[in-house]
Enzyme design. Structure first.
Site, PDB file in Angstrom:
ATOM      1  N   ASP A 133       0.859  -1.192   0.000  1.00 47.64           N
ATOM      2  CA  ASP A 133       0.000   0.000   0.000  1.00 47.64           C
ATOM      3  C   ASP A 133       0.891   1.237   0.000  1.00 47.64           C
ATOM      4  OD1 ASP A 133      -3.274   0.172   0.995  1.00 47.64           O
ATOM      5  OD2 ASP A 133      -2.114   2.046   0.905  1.00 47.64           O
TER       6      ASP A 133
ATOM      7  N   ASP B  74       4.070   2.337  -4.330  1.00 43.95           N
ATOM      8  CA  ASP B  74       3.197   3.175  -5.161  1.00 43.95           C
ATOM      9  C   ASP B  74       2.944   2.389  -6.445  1.00 43.95           C
ATOM     10  OD1 ASP B  74       1.952   4.928  -6.847  1.00 43.95           O
ATOM     11  OD2 ASP B  74       3.418   6.552  -6.613  1.00 43.95           O
ATOM     12  N   VAL B  75       1.730   1.885  -6.585  1.00 44.07           N
ATOM     13  CA  VAL B  75       1.444   0.981  -7.705  1.00 44.07           C
ATOM     14  C   VAL B  75       1.475   1.680  -9.067  1.00 44.07           C
ATOM     15  CG1 VAL B  75       0.116  -0.695  -6.364  1.00 44.07           C
ATOM     16  CG2 VAL B  75      -1.070   1.245  -7.446  1.00 44.07           C
TER      17      VAL B  75
ATOM     18  N   ASN C 115      -5.358  -4.616  -6.722  1.00 37.17           N
ATOM     19  CA  ASN C 115      -6.599  -4.091  -6.129  1.00 37.17           C
ATOM     20  C   ASN C 115      -6.575  -2.590  -5.860  1.00 37.17           C
ATOM     21  OD1 ASN C 115      -9.098  -4.302  -4.198  1.00 37.17           O
ATOM     22  ND2 ASN C 115      -7.433  -3.484  -2.933  1.00 37.17           N
TER      23      ASN C 115
ATOM     24  N   TYR D  29     -12.620   7.343 -14.260  1.00 36.20           N
ATOM     25  CA  TYR D  29     -12.754   6.122 -13.455  1.00 36.20           C
ATOM     26  C   TYR D  29     -13.377   5.007 -14.295  1.00 36.20           C
ATOM     27  CZ  TYR D  29     -13.850   3.156  -9.403  1.00 36.20           C
ATOM     28  OH  TYR D  29     -13.919   2.108  -8.512  1.00 36.20           O
TER      29      TYR D  29
END
Ligand code: NAD
EC number: 1.1.1.-
Length: 255
Positions: free
Chosen positions: A38, A64-65, A91, A158
């Protein structure tokens, strides 16, 4: 049923909160070792405390994805720590203030694509390369959304990011079905998490339109109701399910 993931190793992004945290809990309960990743270190420290009973079976990592190198390091770290990786759950994600396209600036679009879509591509690509090299297949679960299947539940960026996650998921499933890799998406409806906490003033038009869509929802779901689906898809019980989107919305999209 409590040991369906015995000896399995899972990586879960966005593992510090909401749906991701619940997935971490369910996977631990099912016997898996987990790396929870996360951006928010405080939530990871709290997670370590809350699930201290699992000892070394839970590892946490600040990631940090939206950063390719960080996502690749995350997978390498899991393999280094636990000896292998069997499951990755991409996710982590953020919302967009329900902005319709005329109200959306480039920054919002780029941020949503980086955090919600590029992240899934980085994690999936790294996992597929690892799974192919290992030669034993593997499981990929991507958190899309009802917004990846319908237009009326989010803003433009989004919605576009989540439709793209669904497309990526199906293409990966199709391309690698013969290698024992399974790639599926979960599509939650409105779920009680922290995702709206940072939301500033939502778009008036976006909110008015979304409210029309919300009329069909009887209630919001809990993270536990979503993570149950992730556990099923991660398990061998779902061995013949590949390239699927599993909607978990209490019938909202049936409206
Ligand atoms: P949440 O905010 O409770 O949890 C998301 C976690 O992701 C947070 O801990 C956050 O710190 C982390 N995160 C955000 N950006 C990150 C980054 N760049 N790198 C690493 N971690 C990052 O929200 P949630 O509702 O549990 O969201 C999880 C997923 O579920 C998201 O992809 C979201 O789009 C999706 N989803 C949520 C709902 C809902 O109603 N809550 C519905 C459909 C889909």
């Amino acid at each position: 049923p409590h040991s369906v993931l015995e000896n399995q190793v899972a990586v879960i992004t966005g593992g510090g909160s909401g749906i991701g945290k619940s997935i971490v809990q369910r996977f631990l309960e099912a016997g898996a070792s987990c790396l929870a990743a996360d951006l928010n270190e405080d939530s990871l420290n709290a997670l370590k405390d809350e699930f201290a009973a699992y000892g070394d079976k839970l590892d946490v990592m600040k990631v940090d994805v939206s950063n390719r190198a960080a996502v690749e390091d995350m997978v390498d770290h899991a393999v280094g720590t636990f000896g292998k990786m069997d499951i990755i759950v991409n996710n982590a994600g953020i919302m967009d203030n329900l902005l319709p396209i005329a109200e959306m600036d480039d920054d919002v679009w780029e941020r949503l694509m980086k955090v919600n879509l590029n992240s899934v591509m980085y994690g999936t690509r790294k996992a597929v390369r690892y799974f192919l090299e290992r030669g034993e297949g593997g499981v990929i679960i991507n958190t899309a959304s009802l917004s990846g299947l319908c237009a009326g539940r989010g803003g433009c960026a989004y919605t576009a990011s989540k439709f793209a996650v669904v497309g990526l998921t199906k293409n990966v499933a199709f391309m690698y079905a013969d290698t024992g890799i399974r790639c599926n998406a979960i599509c939650p409806g409105n779920t009680q998490t922290n995702i709206g906490v940072g939301m500033r003033q939502p778009s008036e038009r976006g909110m008015a339109k979304a409210t029309t869509g919300y009329a069909g929802a009887t209630r919001s779901g809990t993270p536990e109701e979503i993570s149950a689906a992730a556990l099923f898809l991660a398990s061998d019980q779902a061995g013949f399910i590949n390239g699927e989107t599993l909607t978990i919305d209490g019938g909202w999209s049936a409206y």
